[in-house]
Design an enzyme around this catalytic site. Structure first.
Site, short mmCIF file in Angstrom:
data_model
loop_
_atom_site.label_atom_id
_atom_site.label_comp_id
_atom_site.label_asym_id
_atom_site.label_seq_id
_atom_site.Cartn_x
_atom_site.Cartn_y
_atom_site.Cartn_z
CG HIS A 226 0.76 -41.87 -29.11
ND1 HIS A 226 0.54 -41.33 -27.87
CD2 HIS A 226 -0.16 -42.93 -29.36
CE1 HIS A 226 -0.61 -41.88 -27.46
NE2 HIS A 226 -1.06 -42.97 -28.23
CG HIS A 265 -1.41 -33.44 -25.17
ND1 HIS A 265 -2.69 -33.68 -25.25
CD2 HIS A 265 -0.83 -34.70 -24.63
CE1 HIS A 265 -3.13 -34.89 -24.94
NE2 HIS A 265 -1.92 -35.48 -24.53
CG ASP A 318 5.72 -39.16 -23.08
OD1 ASP A 318 4.82 -38.90 -24.20
OD2 ASP A 318 5.79 -39.99 -22.32
#
Ligand code: SDX
Length: 382
Positions: A226, A265, A318
């Site tokens: 996450h 994702h 990220d």
């Protein structure tokens, strides 16, 4: 989608594709990589807004007037201090991971918030704003304390992002660094029913308080699947070391069925719209700092992963963020804490939404074990 239909029930593992409520806060269209906060496109907000304005938008449902924003910002700046007792607690647990220290300190702050038991929407938002204001102070103070340095007191002359960097490094950041951090907080502020927001909502659905729900969010965000990916991506880039080695490194992961961090994702099956805003900064900052290799390595990894785009696997928020934090001199184990600093308004919003028409979130599991076994006394067991 892993569903197993027995003659009784349909299992949706990971709650994949399950809608559990309605929201007017965050819209995500994963097929085209579209993200709206309260109806405003993330690209507009990243390019034209500020984190303070985005917090106001998320929690009040509209963009502020200049007067509203100035008053809101004054309150945020006034709420940055944390009690000395909490600094003492941080000192006691200073050897812990920054996310564990943040989680512990947020728990401790509940003992100092006069409204902790008030779950009215107005109180939830006031408490969420106080946590948003104080969390950077916690993260920065911990880093200073674990380095044997005195914590730096908040500087009310700096905005939220600038003050965080000031308290972390003990010197005023450049305009460019403040802007990069501000955009990063905007990109991480809210993202619908992501795992940590869902954890906060499950907590809120039991009528617990905001501090407890935010602690649940912090605990959930910490996982590398996450929020922890930015740190893992930068560690991967350091292990690769030079662009020519990116191909072999990634293929080795993939050939062993592993995950290349920063890609993929649950919702986005096109490029995560937030990624481009950090990609630009990873490139320009790398050149400015004389370390272009990190952006080159990440770009190479993107090329290697190109075939996976056909399966809906693209870079996520990220992927480039870690290289930006690294180039700013931020310790790698704080990368995930920066994500949490940005996401506290999003968790607060999800808790407020849950309370607005609350219902206990309590799904089912389909039992497939033995039934009605005879209890044999231990003296007779062989
Ligand atoms: C965030 O939900 C949110 O909104 C989260 C977030 C937010 O703002 O809150 O957007 C922030 O969490 C970003 C994601 C950061 N995590 C990572 O970068 C870690 C690496 N990514 C993977 O772990 C994965 O992509 C997940 C966990 C993010 C999503 O996983 P899913 O939806 O459960 O999909 P999956 O793991 O079942 O993968 C589906 C397929 C698999 O192939 P098959 O087994 O079907 O053959 O895609 C493959 C996976 O092997 N795959 C990858 C991959 N991610 C998925 N293959 C290689 N590298 C990857 N990174």
């Amino acid at each position: 989608m892993t569903t197993t239909a027995t003659n009784k029930v349909e299992i949706r593992r990971g709650l994949m594709g399950v809608y559990f409520d309605r929201t007017d806060s965050c819209f995500i269209d994963g097929t085209i990589g579209k993200l709206l906060y309260r109806g405003y496109d993330i690209h507009e907000l990243a390019e034209k807004s500020t984190f303070e304005e985005v917090i106001y938008l998320l929690l009040n449902g509209k963009l502020p007037t200049r007067r509203e924003l100035d008053g809101f910002d004054r309150q945020l700046r006034a709420d940055r201090d944390i009690p000395d007792d909490v600094l003492d607690i941080i000192n006691k647990v200073k050897d812990g991971h920054p996310m564990d220290v943040l989680r512990t300190a947020v728990s401790a702050l509940s003992a100092y918030d006069p409204e902790v038991k008030d779950n009215s929407e107005a109180a939830i938002i006031r408490k969420g704003l106080r946590l948003t204001a104080k969390a950077p102070t916690i993260v920065a103070a911990h880093d200073r304390i674990r380095k044997g340095l005195k914590p730096v007191k908040p500087n009310a002359n700096l905005n939220h992002a600038g003050n965080f960097l000031y308290m972390l490094f003990g010197k005023e950041p450049s305009e460019d660094e403040m802007h990069i951090m501000d955009v990063d907080f905007i990109l991480h502020a809210e993202h619908g029913a992501n795992a940590s927001a869902f954890a906060a909502r499950v907590a809120a659905s039991t009528q617990t308080d905001l501090h407890s729900a935010v602690v649940a969010g912090i605990a959930t965000l910490k996982g590398p699947a996450h929020g922890g990916a930015a740190e893992e991506v930068m560690k991967m880039a350091e292990e690769i070391g030079q662009p020519e080695k990116a191909d072999g490194y990634a293929r080795n992961i993939l050939d062993h069925g592993g995950r290349v961090m920063g890609f993929g994702h649950r919702v986005y099956k096109a490029e995560d719209p937030r990624a481009r805003h950090m990609r630009e900064r990873s490139h320009t900052l790398g050149i400015a700092k004389g370390q272009p290799q990190w952006f080159e390595i990440l770009t190479k990894l993107q090329e290697v992963m190109k075939p996976y785009q056909a399966r809906g696997i693209f870079v996520n928020v990220d992927f480039f963020a870690g290289s930006v934090y690294y180039l700013m001199g931020i310790p790698e184990d704080i990368f995930i804490s920066i994500f949490a600093l940005g996401r506290i308004p999003g968790w607060t919003l999800n808790v407020a939404e849950q309370y607005r028409s609350n219902i206990l979130i309590r799904p089912l599991t389909d039992y497939n074990g033995p039934m009605d076994l005879e209890y044999v006394p231990i003296s007779q067991r062989r």
